[in-house]
Design a protein around this motif. Sequence first.
Motif, short mmCIF file in Angstrom:
data_model
loop_
_atom_site.label_atom_id
_atom_site.label_comp_id
_atom_site.label_asym_id
_atom_site.label_seq_id
_atom_site.Cartn_x
_atom_site.Cartn_y
_atom_site.Cartn_z
N ILE A 1 0.96 -1.25 0.19
CA ILE A 1 0.07 -0.10 0.07
C ILE A 1 0.88 1.29 -0.11
O ILE A 1 0.48 2.25 -0.55
CB ILE A 1 -0.98 -0.02 1.16
CG1 ILE A 1 -2.03 1.14 1.01
CG2 ILE A 1 -0.27 0.20 2.45
CD1 ILE A 1 -3.09 1.13 1.97
N ARG B 1 0.69 3.88 -2.90
CA ARG B 1 0.05 5.31 -2.73
C ARG B 1 1.28 6.46 -2.62
O ARG B 1 1.00 7.36 -2.93
CB ARG B 1 -0.88 5.51 -1.61
CG ARG B 1 -1.91 4.52 -1.57
CD ARG B 1 -3.03 4.93 -0.54
NE ARG B 1 -4.14 3.97 -0.34
CZ ARG B 1 -5.17 4.32 0.15
NH1 ARG B 1 -5.10 5.49 0.92
NH2 ARG B 1 -6.05 3.66 0.06
N THR C 1 -8.70 8.50 8.89
CA THR C 1 -9.49 7.86 8.12
C THR C 1 -8.62 6.98 7.32
O THR C 1 -8.96 5.79 7.02
CB THR C 1 -10.33 8.50 6.91
OG1 THR C 1 -9.62 9.47 6.55
CG2 THR C 1 -11.45 9.18 8.02
N LEU C 2 -7.12 7.59 7.04
CA LEU C 2 -6.42 6.53 6.07
C LEU C 2 -6.13 5.36 6.94
O LEU C 2 -5.67 4.33 6.38
CB LEU C 2 -5.16 7.32 5.75
CG LEU C 2 -4.36 6.65 4.78
CD1 LEU C 2 -4.71 6.24 3.53
CD2 LEU C 2 -2.82 7.78 4.56
N ASP D 1 -8.35 2.69 5.93
CA ASP D 1 -7.99 2.00 4.35
C ASP D 1 -6.66 0.93 4.53
O ASP D 1 -6.96 -0.07 4.01
CB ASP D 1 -7.71 3.09 3.48
CG ASP D 1 -8.82 4.02 3.11
OD1 ASP D 1 -9.97 3.73 3.58
OD2 ASP D 1 -8.54 5.23 2.80
N ALA E 1 -7.08 -2.97 3.87
CA ALA E 1 -6.24 -3.47 2.91
C ALA E 1 -5.05 -4.90 3.36
O ALA E 1 -5.18 -5.83 2.75
CB ALA E 1 -5.30 -2.58 2.07
N ARG F 1 -15.89 -4.83 6.14
CA ARG F 1 -16.41 -3.48 5.79
C ARG F 1 -16.76 -2.71 7.20
O ARG F 1 -16.68 -3.34 8.43
CB ARG F 1 -17.69 -3.81 5.00
CG ARG F 1 -18.75 -4.43 5.65
CD ARG F 1 -19.88 -4.84 4.63
NE ARG F 1 -21.00 -5.58 5.23
CZ ARG F 1 -21.85 -5.14 6.07
NH1 ARG F 1 -22.31 -4.05 6.22
NH2 ARG F 1 -22.63 -6.33 6.64
#
Length: 537
Positions: free
Chosen positions: A70, A74, A451-452, A455, A459, A470
């Motif tokens: 990741i 990114r 919030t990152l 993610d 992942a 979820r």
Amino acid sequence: MLETTQTPAAGAAELPDFARRRTFAIISHPDAGKTTLTEKLLLASGAIRMAGHVKARGERRRTRSDWMEIEQQRGISVTSSVMTFERDGIVFNLLDTPGHSDFSEDTYRTLSAVDAAVMVIDAAKGIESQTRKLFEVCRLRDIPIFTFVNKVDRESLDPIALMDEVSSTLALDLTPLTWPIGMGVDFRGLIDIANKRALLATERGGPLVREVPFETPEDLIGLDGVEERILNEAVESLTLALGVLPPFDLSAFREGHLSPVFFGSALKEAGVAELLFGLGSVGPSPLPRSAAGDRTVEPAEDLVSGFVFKVQANMDPNHRDRVAFVRLCSGRFKRGMKLFNPREKRNMAIANPIFFFAQERETVDEAVAGDIIGIPNHGMLRVGDTLSEGESIKFEGLPDFAPEILRRVLLSDPMKAKQLQKALQDMAEEGVVQVLKPVNDPAPIVGVVGTLQLDVLAARLEKEYGVPIRYETTSFVTARWIVGERAEVERFLELNRSSTARDRDEAPVYLARSQWVLDRAIEEYPKLKFVAVKERA
């Protein structure tokens, strides 16, 4: 003026091994060039052949310090990594930290393991919010700071204006050790103030391979190969800066009151070798460490001691491994020795300790104070644990922070409940998230700063554990640990079952639905404390 005409290796052989260690972190706001600087420092030391820039493509993009998939996708750092390398008789332990504010907890814990920090500043933007926050953490810990002003080859602020902004914003004295000859499209090289030489390119935009010695900066006036306008302006501004800024003072630097400043461009490798030289020359060797009970552990002590500041699961995807990162604080560690873990109340044989180079590793036979070693284990070691040779020591300063975002975790496949439980436990140990178990709800709640992190968690759970998840929003907006006499705590928990949970250590946590609700609880239960920061158990 800083005298650095001797190499760091001069006299290094006569020093104790621990005195040749330089353990430092790199801190910055996102996109200031921290990871690129990390790569170029490794390149300058001879540790790697080709640096993998974050903005590059293909093979070159695979940076050594950003090893997670990741991170490479990114172009960001989301976990701390460690790289150990040697140059001129000095052993450097470089800790690359996440620049993104969503991962500030990992960065905070990493800063507990270093003796110095390099603060990277974008020459066009000056001091940014995350840089300021991380600087304040360094100041709280009295960590000496080197300043690297990056990207001077792009359109930038005036160097004197930039120095003034940094100094006034951070209340920090600055001393320039290198100075740019031109900025942006006018960038032609650097003036190495400490070693009295100009570093110039032989062609526009090329590497700084030409050296021109001088006695005073004014001697550079009229130098061939640099436009008179650019050179005169650089010499004039440097002379002005040297006239008003304090000279380098080692004591002031070590106490965190003064920062040496290096201008450069990590991408162009300008100023990077000079920064590495400065780290070796004046960077502090391992410092004494405070422990519980007014105990101070000196690096020269004979007995081994250290603490776990990070745990990383699945560094090697082929082996479900789990590695504890340990900062050694004293003694000479040897492979196979037994160290005492006070939390577990038992000795632990360290059979396969490792040194790091991001995700690459090699077995280490010996290590000393200042070194970072990895200890593969199956859950025996947690962040905050102390390991010592005989004595029961507890190092302080590794806190947990109350999360600011709370989400309920739901499984896509209910048959993977056990895998989810194991995965969340691993992620909590790493410090990726806080995992809370509500009293009245079987679904776990994860708490994060940004919030990152959500993610990254999703992942990693899918890739490393095969557990797709979820998130579902909750009615809670903040969490606080509940501290007080046991009877008072139990009474509160019984009356507020729908708003309480337990963390991974079974410590009670209050989940508040609003700030007003939290304030009311504080008012109604004066015998209890609702704390946002808790020392790791």
